[in-house]
Design an enzyme around this catalytic site. Structure first.
Site: not given
Length: 405
Positions: A326, A344
């Site tokens: 992201h 992440c």
């Protein structure tokens, strides 16, 4: 009301007669009305010479009963069977035995919650012609199950897409369910199934799909018994097309991601991966979902109150457990320098998102089904059942997970 009722009954009787007339139109010989008066000597045709099972007027017939049309001698000339299900009437394909005495459907499994009608014409050894019309209805299940399928119908996906079926109930009869699903490709390639637990069945080829491949999934789950008394509801097909090849390799130690399109290096993008205490999984992962913006709350993935970001831009889900690739606008100095995330992969971005940032550039060039491989992280390899991560399993191990060997 009584006049209307008699009219409906008369219409029904006329329809039955017309059905028999249609069946007899191609028959020769015999005398009397509809050619059923008897043989050449005028003797009457025997009653119930044509035997049909299940019995005429039967209700709640179980799926295991066998539909048969038989005569003791002579031969069956015509047999027409129609099944009515979900307000749709469909002819039932079948075949005669070599001696002409028995007709049976090509598929011996009866449809559930259905009405069958049988019309048959036969000629016995004495030359008598007879006809019979019967009907029966089948069992209506109390419990049904469905499959939630990935990817979406008519979608264009990356070369790493895995067909995944998540069932609404635990599957006990895995072999029966597996046989009811067919996944095919054009151009052809071997595709094999693998079970993850009791309610998920995935399909993939040995290697990533070739660009341009069209994949069709046929769900023949209608009336398949998955567990005792639980039957499938779906009889449908869907298809998807494999687009261009794009694979990306994230090097957690070097803080970079190399993006390759059809084998050619497009760009090397700076990234930040999981911090030492919360490292990112290693291994091959597949983009499962793409969100222009989403909220990320640590409590939803097993963390405490470490973070709650309401507007994470350019978010691409990689695992069921919460691994995303992201945009990162709150720590713009980390990508390319250090690993600071909770597992992440972050790319430099701005609040609200922008196509001019590394995160926006990558998002705009990605498809659901693209492969993102993470290497040189301090964590273990992602579990093959966590998201669409089955590419981390050898082909032999993948095939061993099928119910039908």
């Amino acid at each position: 009301m009584h006049v209307q009722g008699r009219a409906r009954r008369a219409a029904g009787a006329l329809a039955a007669v017309l059905t028999w007339v249609g069946l007899l139109a191609g028959c020769t010989g015999g005398s009397g009305p509809l050619g059923l008066g008897g043989g050449p000597d005028g003797t009457p045709a025997p009653r119930d010479a044509i035997r049909v099972t299940p019995d005429d007027g039967s209700t709640a017939v179980p799926q295991s009963r066998r539909l048969r049309v038989r005569v003791p001698d002579g031969r069956l000339e015509k047999v027409k069977v129609v099944v009515e299900q979900d307000a749709r009437a469909t002819p039932v394909a079948g075949h005669l035995s070599t001696d002409g005495l028995t007709w049976r459907p090509d598929d011996d499994r009866l449809a559930l919650a259905a009405r069958y009608t049988v019309d048959a014409v036969a000629l016995d050894s004495a030359g008598h012609r007879s006809a019979r019309h019967t009907w029966f209805t089948t069992y209506v299940p109390d419990k049904r199950f469905i499959a939630y399928a990935t990817p979406e119908d008519r979608s264009v996906v990356g070369t790493g897409m895995i067909v995944s079926l998540a069932f609404s109930t635990d599957i006990v009869n895995k072999a029966a369910v597996e046989r009811a699903v067919r996944v095919s490709a054009r151009p052809p390639v071997e595709i094999r199934p693998h079970w993850f637990g009791k309610n998920r069945l995935d399909f993939r080829p040995e290697r990533y799909w070739k660009p341009g491949t069209k994949v069709t999934v046929d769900l023949g789950l209608r009336d398949v018994e998955a567990a005792k008394g639980v039957f499938g509801l779906q009889a449908k097909s869907f298809s998807f097309t494999v687009g261009r090849s794009q694979t990306s390799v994230v090097d957690a130690a070097a803080h970079t991601m190399e993006v390759r399109r059809d084998g050619r290096l497009l760009a090397t993008v700076p990234i930040t991966a999981g911090a030492p205490d919360t490292p990112t999984y290693n291994g091959k992962m597949v983009v499962m979902d793409m969100l222009e913006e989403t909220r990320m709350n640590g409590q939803t993935v097993g963390f405490g109150g470490e973070y709650d970001i309401p507007d994470v831009p350019h978010a691409m889900r990689l695992t069921d457990s919460g691994t995303f690739l992201h945009g990162n606008y709150w720590d713009p100095t980390a990508p390319g320098v250090s690993n600071v995330s909770h597992g992440c992969v972050g790319l430099r971005d701005v609040q609200g998102g922008s196509s001019d940032t590394p995160a926006g550039w990558f998002f705009d060039r990605s498809l659901i089904g693209d492969v993102v491989e993470i290497v040189n992280s301090r964590d273990k390899t992602v579990d093959p059942g966590n998201g669409l991560s089955g590419w981390n399993m050898t082909w032999a191990a993948w095939k061993a997970g099928a119910a039908v060997k």
